[in-house]
Write a protein that holds these residues in place. Structure first.
Motif, PDB file in Angstrom:
ATOM      1  N   CYS A 626       0.854  -1.340   0.006  1.00 27.27           N
ATOM      2  CA  CYS A 626       0.096   0.107  -0.004  1.00 27.27           C
ATOM      3  C   CYS A 626       0.734   1.182  -0.108  1.00 27.27           C
ATOM      4  CB  CYS A 626      -1.055   0.190   1.138  1.00 27.27           C
ATOM      5  SG  CYS A 626      -2.176  -1.410   1.063  1.00 27.27           S
ATOM      6  N   GLY A 627       1.873   1.106  -0.733  1.00 25.14           N
ATOM      7  CA  GLY A 627       2.455   2.442  -0.860  1.00 25.14           C
ATOM      8  C   GLY A 627       3.550   2.725   0.619  1.00 25.14           C
ATOM      9  N   GLU A 628       3.439   3.933   0.890  1.00 25.65           N
ATOM     10  CA  GLU A 628       4.097   4.433   2.131  1.00 25.65           C
ATOM     11  C   GLU A 628       3.294   3.795   3.338  1.00 25.65           C
ATOM     12  OE1 GLU A 628       5.679   8.381   4.588  1.00 25.65           O
ATOM     13  OE2 GLU A 628       5.096   8.490   2.483  1.00 25.65           O
ATOM     14  N   TYR A 629       4.041   3.368   4.309  1.00 23.74           N
ATOM     15  CA  TYR A 629       3.271   2.762   5.354  1.00 23.74           C
ATOM     16  C   TYR A 629       4.241   2.749   6.573  1.00 23.74           C
ATOM     17  CZ  TYR A 629       5.023  -1.793   5.013  1.00 23.74           C
ATOM     18  OH  TYR A 629       5.799  -3.281   4.858  1.00 23.74           O
ATOM     19  N   GLU A 630       3.670   2.833   7.853  1.00 24.18           N
ATOM     20  CA  GLU A 630       4.632   2.964   9.068  1.00 24.18           C
ATOM     21  C   GLU A 630       3.651   2.437  10.454  1.00 24.18           C
ATOM     22  OE1 GLU A 630       8.232   5.791  10.964  1.00 24.18           O
ATOM     23  OE2 GLU A 630       6.367   6.672  10.047  1.00 24.18           O
ATOM     24  N   GLU A 631       4.193   1.886  11.294  1.00 24.69           N
ATOM     25  CA  GLU A 631       3.722   1.469  12.348  1.00 24.69           C
ATOM     26  C   GLU A 631       3.768   2.486  13.473  1.00 24.69           C
ATOM     27  OE1 GLU A 631       4.830  -2.434  13.667  1.00 24.69           O
ATOM     28  OE2 GLU A 631       3.992  -3.410  11.867  1.00 24.69           O
ATOM     29  N   LEU A 632       2.826   2.934  13.959  1.00 25.17           N
ATOM     30  CA  LEU A 632       2.929   4.124  14.776  1.00 25.17           C
ATOM     31  C   LEU A 632       2.541   3.630  16.463  1.00 25.17           C
ATOM     32  CD1 LEU A 632       1.030   6.939  12.866  1.00 25.17           C
ATOM     33  CD2 LEU A 632       3.397   6.213  13.299  1.00 25.17           C
ATOM     34  N   SER A 633       2.149   2.288  16.519  1.00 26.33           N
ATOM     35  CA  SER A 633       1.987   1.856  17.862  1.00 26.33           C
ATOM     36  C   SER A 633       2.276   0.576  18.149  1.00 26.33           C
ATOM     37  CB  SER A 633       0.531   1.748  18.299  1.00 26.33           C
ATOM     38  OG  SER A 633      -0.296   0.649  17.596  1.00 26.33           O
ATOM     39  N   GLU A 634       2.306  -0.130  19.191  1.00 24.02           N
ATOM     40  CA  GLU A 634       2.839  -1.570  19.474  1.00 24.02           C
ATOM     41  C   GLU A 634       1.474  -2.455  18.965  1.00 24.02           C
ATOM     42  OE1 GLU A 634       5.759  -2.749  20.407  1.00 24.02           O
ATOM     43  OE2 GLU A 634       6.249  -0.587  20.860  1.00 24.02           O
ATOM     44  N   ILE A 635       1.870  -3.579  18.311  1.00 26.66           N
ATOM     45  CA  ILE A 635       0.906  -4.723  18.132  1.00 26.66           C
ATOM     46  C   ILE A 635       0.291  -4.964  19.403  1.00 26.66           C
ATOM     47  CG2 ILE A 635       0.181  -6.787  16.877  1.00 26.66           C
ATOM     48  CD1 ILE A 635       2.474  -6.154  15.429  1.00 26.66           C
ATOM     49  N   PHE A 636      -1.045  -4.886  19.422  1.00 26.37           N
ATOM     50  CA  PHE A 636      -1.840  -5.249  20.469  1.00 26.37           C
ATOM     51  C   PHE A 636      -3.110  -6.200  20.271  1.00 26.37           C
ATOM     52  CE2 PHE A 636      -3.771  -1.238  18.844  1.00 26.37           C
ATOM     53  CZ  PHE A 636      -4.871  -1.471  18.908  1.00 26.37           C
ATOM     54  N   THR A 637      -3.547  -6.690  21.535  1.00 24.53           N
ATOM     55  CA  THR A 637      -4.774  -7.565  21.223  1.00 24.53           C
ATOM     56  C   THR A 637      -5.805  -7.053  21.530  1.00 24.53           C
ATOM     57  OG1 THR A 637      -3.219  -9.645  21.987  1.00 24.53           O
ATOM     58  CG2 THR A 637      -6.014  -9.720  22.119  1.00 24.53           C
ATOM     59  N   VAL A 638      -7.126  -7.162  20.627  1.00 22.99           N
ATOM     60  CA  VAL A 638      -8.121  -6.477  20.737  1.00 22.99           C
ATOM     61  C   VAL A 638      -9.180  -7.681  21.441  1.00 22.99           C
ATOM     62  CG1 VAL A 638     -10.322  -5.434  19.608  1.00 22.99           C
ATOM     63  CG2 VAL A 638      -7.948  -5.236  18.706  1.00 22.99           C
ATOM     64  N   MET A 639      -9.028  -8.888  20.914  1.00 19.65           N
ATOM     65  CA  MET A 639     -10.048  -9.902  21.680  1.00 19.65           C
ATOM     66  C   MET A 639      -9.376 -11.409  21.020  1.00 19.65           C
ATOM     67  SD  MET A 639     -13.926  -9.852  19.651  1.00 19.65           S
ATOM     68  CE  MET A 639     -14.073  -8.207  18.512  1.00 19.65           C
ATOM     69  N   GLU A 640     -10.133 -12.414  21.745  1.00 19.02           N
ATOM     70  CA  GLU A 640      -9.639 -13.681  21.507  1.00 19.02           C
ATOM     71  C   GLU A 640     -10.918 -14.373  21.085  1.00 19.02           C
ATOM     72  OE1 GLU A 640      -7.402 -15.397  24.503  1.00 19.02           O
ATOM     73  OE2 GLU A 640      -5.973 -14.378  24.171  1.00 19.02           O
ATOM     74  N   PHE A 641     -10.971 -15.420  20.295  1.00 16.54           N
ATOM     75  CA  PHE A 641     -12.148 -16.360  19.799  1.00 16.54           C
ATOM     76  C   PHE A 641     -11.614 -17.808  20.302  1.00 16.54           C
ATOM     77  CE2 PHE A 641     -11.372 -13.086  16.692  1.00 16.54           C
ATOM     78  CZ  PHE A 641     -12.461 -12.357  16.647  1.00 16.54           C
ATOM     79  N   ASP A 642     -12.725 -18.316  21.230  1.00 13.53           N
ATOM     80  CA  ASP A 642     -12.278 -19.497  21.709  1.00 13.53           C
ATOM     81  C   ASP A 642     -12.905 -20.605  20.971  1.00 13.53           C
ATOM     82  OD1 ASP A 642     -11.526 -21.792  23.365  1.00 13.53           O
ATOM     83  OD2 ASP A 642     -12.579 -20.965  25.289  1.00 13.53           O
ATOM     84  N   PHE A 643     -11.999 -21.381  20.011  1.00 16.41           N
ATOM     85  CA  PHE A 643     -12.887 -22.339  19.424  1.00 16.41           C
ATOM     86  C   PHE A 643     -13.249 -23.766  20.126  1.00 16.41           C
ATOM     87  CE2 PHE A 643      -9.998 -20.287  16.160  1.00 16.41           C
ATOM     88  CZ  PHE A 643     -10.882 -19.264  15.749  1.00 16.41           C
ATOM     89  N   SER A 644     -12.763 -23.935  21.234  1.00 18.17           N
ATOM     90  CA  SER A 644     -13.465 -24.949  22.175  1.00 18.17           C
ATOM     91  C   SER A 644     -14.699 -24.859  22.362  1.00 18.17           C
ATOM     92  CB  SER A 644     -12.421 -25.177  23.288  1.00 18.17           C
ATOM     93  OG  SER A 644     -12.773 -23.929  24.086  1.00 18.17           O
ATOM     94  N   LYS A 645     -15.240 -23.656  22.251  1.00 17.91           N
ATOM     95  CA  LYS A 645     -16.959 -23.425  22.642  1.00 17.91           C
ATOM     96  C   LYS A 645     -17.470 -23.117  21.438  1.00 17.91           C
ATOM     97  CE  LYS A 645     -15.495 -21.534  27.315  1.00 17.91           C
ATOM     98  NZ  LYS A 645     -15.431 -20.502  28.000  1.00 17.91           N
ATOM     99  N   PRO A 646     -18.952 -23.217  21.271  1.00 20.35           N
ATOM    100  CA  PRO A 646     -19.656 -22.822  19.988  1.00 20.35           C
ATOM    101  C   PRO A 646     -19.631 -21.416  19.833  1.00 20.35           C
ATOM    102  CG  PRO A 646     -20.867 -24.443  21.601  1.00 20.35           C
ATOM    103  CD  PRO A 646     -19.659 -24.014  22.496  1.00 20.35           C
TER     104      PRO A 646
END
Length: 739
Positions: A626-646
């Motif tokens: 996508c042309g010029e790009y740069e990360e401005l923050s740390e990579i962070f977790t928003v939420m998790e999806f637990d596949f052991s449950k429906p």
């Protein structure tokens, strides 16, 4: 603007007219659009059937929408048009300026002008304005031909906004459906049209021009563009090689799985075609082996040939291995040769890149892969290339390369077993690190247990072969929702070479919601696994692969009580990013070469400079392209999806500090797949992983973050992001705020 810019995505359109018999009438170069056999008056109501795709089930259904053809109510087609290239194209200032200059130089007196694939009517309005300022005795007329109804509706709004509705006649038909007397009264003196894709021909340029010259245009008409030239260059690139040569890449793997056994190298391959790619993103990884060379030239002002072939003699400027031909095109828009537009990569110098503009996504360069591991050449060697084209595509063949046979060992015809996969999937299957991670995860899952039945939920032939090889006593059940019987035929062809019996592998074609233990041969499934990979899902958003979670839930009745699910969970990751080129290409439209396009922003899904409280959609992109790009923050977790449950609705919230000063244009989102319950093996699909697309949520207005501060002196040092996942639609709602 060509109507076929609508991508092969999640929606298809069908128009039916009440009381009229319906027959299929597909645009030859755009199979996603359908039209009816006869038109209705502008005051009548059309019935719009929208085929909506459910990303979590793979199913689709027709949704009926009633609309007034000329009404001014809110356009309901935003989900469709937001995923097209219209907005990106209209934000291409270099392109717009070139067409305006060429039209002003070409339309010097009132005449009859035809615009094919008119889009928003920009070129039609340019032609009408040029005739307004010209001196002549006769009256001019512009006819705008556009087959895609949502664009026709939008064009009429734009024409009305700019006072052009009486100067441009709009016809909702394909150009080859135009009728004399009812649609046009005589042949046109001039053609202004932009029906070009990255390859030049893919939107039907040749058949459209052929019909126009045969039926719609005067002899030797004025045209904008005037002509186009295709250029190519020989390159060496390990990255491009990995996108198609699975046989030689997997030879270096340590898992003893042979997706492409010796003597069967056509069995998994990419389609022999050119692939659009932002080649500037790999400029540092490309070794140039020749100067640019001219391939074909197309004159718009005369009838083109359907097919052509020529032999090119190219002098190698350096020694190396030819892995690909990189190609681009250059338009000469006016007859005199003063206005140009080029899609050349930035490493190309004049005269092969005259008119090159800034980064844009609607036109890229194209790559033709040289089969196998390419061809070795020496400096100053003459390389002989056979270049050809048909009505819609180009192809290249190095004459030094012996065409490989299409017959597999044991006399089997390759076409019966061949799997055609996207280049990125070929690269994933050949990636040693990825294969090792999968091998480790499955080996760990099998330790201490002997599953009676393992089910492969997705389209992964790799996982099917690996489980069958590692656990000979396990019945492997493959669902293959996308590749279907092709997967079964492929497995049959390669099973012997991998030392497995087809008696231990069964491909189930029944719907997952209807499966019972009878379909699993009276065995409960102890191990359910997926990459996940769903064939045909290449342009989907990352969370659409949560289809695995949906299907895991649908399969609950055939799973054992202690069934092991792999991946065990998905983690939604995010990062705030500077994306100036991408944001500029998707920003809201204002005045384009003197014509107000602000009325199009909501319909086209504009992502920038929106009214307060309004947000643009999430779209899928390869961020590294996508042309010029740069990360401005740390990579962070928003939420998790637990596949052991429906599957169930879920949400998450996270606050992150800005780690670098800059201008934030959006949020990148992706899913990391945790393959084991110990969280030790994680397959990331983030921006640093080239073979997966990320979701991008562009901000309504860019925000200065970190030490620079914003224009009003406010310094944003952290941000909060909230997201919620709705399993009924498969969509992710993302909200953010800066602190």
């Amino acid at each position: 603007m060509a109507t076929s810019l609508v991508p092969r995505s999640l929606f298809r359109i069908l128009y039916l007219f009440p009381t009229s018999p319906f027959t299929f009438n597909a645009q030859s170069f755009n199979p996603l659009k359908f039209s009816a056999t006869r038109a209705m008056s502008s005051a009548s109501t059309q019935r719009l059937f929208q085929l909506k795709f459910d990303p979590l089930t793979g199913n689709s259904e027709w949704v009926v929408i009633e609309e007034e053809v000329d009404g001014v109510s809110e356009n309901t087609q935003k989900p469709i048009l937001a995923t097209t290239s219209y907005l990106d194209m209209l934000n291409d200032a270099t392109r717009n300026r070139a067409f305006r200059e060429a039209i002003d130089k070409t339309i010097l007196k009132p005449c009859r002008v035809l615009d094919i694939g008119a889009g928003t009517g920009l070129l039609s309005m340019m032609a009408a304005r040029a005739m307004d300022s010209a001196v002549g005795d006769s009256k001019g007329m512009v006819t705008a031909c556009e087959s895609y109804l949502p664009m026709v509706k939008l064009m009429k709004k734009v024409l009305r906004l700019n006072g052009m509705e009486r100067k441009v006649k709009v016809i909702n038909k394909r150009s080859d459906e135009l009728q004399f007397d009812s649609d046009i009264i005589s042949r046109a003196d001039a053609l202004v049209s932009e029906i070009l894709d990255s390859e030049l021909l893919g939107e039907g340029l040749i058949p459209t021009l052929q019909h126009a010259h045969d039926k719609l245009l005067v002899e030797n008409p004025l045209t904008v563009p005037y002509k186009a030239t295709i250029y190519g260059q020989l390159v060496e690139s390990t990255y491009l090689w990995k996108l198609h040569d699975l046989y030689n890449n997997e030879a270096k793997a340590c898992d003893a799985i042979h997706l492409v056994p010796e003597g069967m190298d056509p069995i998994i391959c990419v389609k022999p075609q050119q692939y659009p790619l932002h080649c500037d993103a790999i400029a540092k990884e490309v070794k140039l082996l020749s100067e640019p060379f001219r391939v074909f030239e197309f004159d718009f002002w005369k009838r083109p040939e359907s097919r052509a072939e020529k032999e090119l003699h190219i002098k190698a400027t350096d020694g190396g291995r030819v892995h690909a031909v990189v190609s681009w095109w250059m338009l000469q828009l006016d007859r005199e040769g003063t206005v140009f537009y080029s899609t050349a990569p930035k490493w190309i110098s004049p005269p092969f890149n005259i008119g090159a503009g800034d980064w844009c996504d609607h036109w890229k360069q194209c790559v033709w892969f040289i089969p196998d591991n390419g061809v070795s050449i020496s400096k100053d060697e003459q390389v002989h290339i056979c270049a050809s084209h048909d009505e819609t595509t180009f192809s290249y063949h190095l004459k030094a390369q012996i065409p490989r046979g299409e017959v597999l060992q044991h006399g089997d015809n390759a076409e019966n077993f061949k799997l055609i996969l996207p280049p990125e999937r070929i690269a994933v299957y050949g990636d040693r690190e990825w294969r090792l991670a999968m091998l480790t995860a499955i080996t760990n899952a099998l330790q201490g247990r002997s599953p009676s039945a393992c089910m492969i939920a997705d389209d992964s032939v790799f996982l099917t072969l690996m489980v069958a090889c590692l656990s000979k006593q396990t019945l492997v059940l493959s669902l293959f929702p996308g590749i279907r019987d092709k997967g079964a035929k492929y497995l049959q062809a390669v099973s012997y070479a991998n030392g497995i019996s087809m008696d231990s592998i069964k491909v189930i074609e029944k719907r997952k919601s209807c499966l019972t233990v009878h379909d699993t041969f009276e065995k409960k499934v102890d191990l359910l696994i997926s990459e996940p990979f769903y064939y045909g899902n290449d342009n989907a958003l990352p969370w659409h692969n949560l289809r695995f979670w949906k299907e895991r839930t649908m399969l609950d009745s055939v799973l054992s009580d202690d069934a092991l699910i792999m991946p065990s969970k998905g983690i939604l990751r995010a990062c705030f990013m500077s994306l100036p080129d991408l944001w500029s290409s998707r920003r809201g439209l204002g005045t384009i070469e003197g014509f107000d396009h602000s009325v199009t922003n909501d319909t086209l899904g504009a992502c920038g400079e929106l009214p307060e409280g309004q947000e643009g959609p999430c779209l899928a992109f390869y961020i590294w392209q996508c042309g010029e790009y740069e990360e401005l923050s740390e990579i962070f977790t928003v939420m998790e999806f637990d596949f052991s449950k429906p599957i169930s609705p879920c949400s998450g919230k996270s606050q992150v500090k800005v780690s670098k000063a800059g201008i934030c244009h959006g949020i990148a989102l992706w899913i990391d797949w945790v393959m084991d319950s110990k969280n030790s093996i994680v397959i990331s699909t983030g921006p640093d992983k080239r073979y997966w697309k990320q979701g991008v949520k562009l901000l309504a207005n860019p925000v200065a973050v970190g030490a620079r501060g914003s224009a009003d002196g406010v310094e944003c040092c952290s941000a909060v992001i909230e997201a919620s996942f709705d399993p009924s639609t498969g969509e992710l709602d993302v909200q953010h705020s800066f602190l």
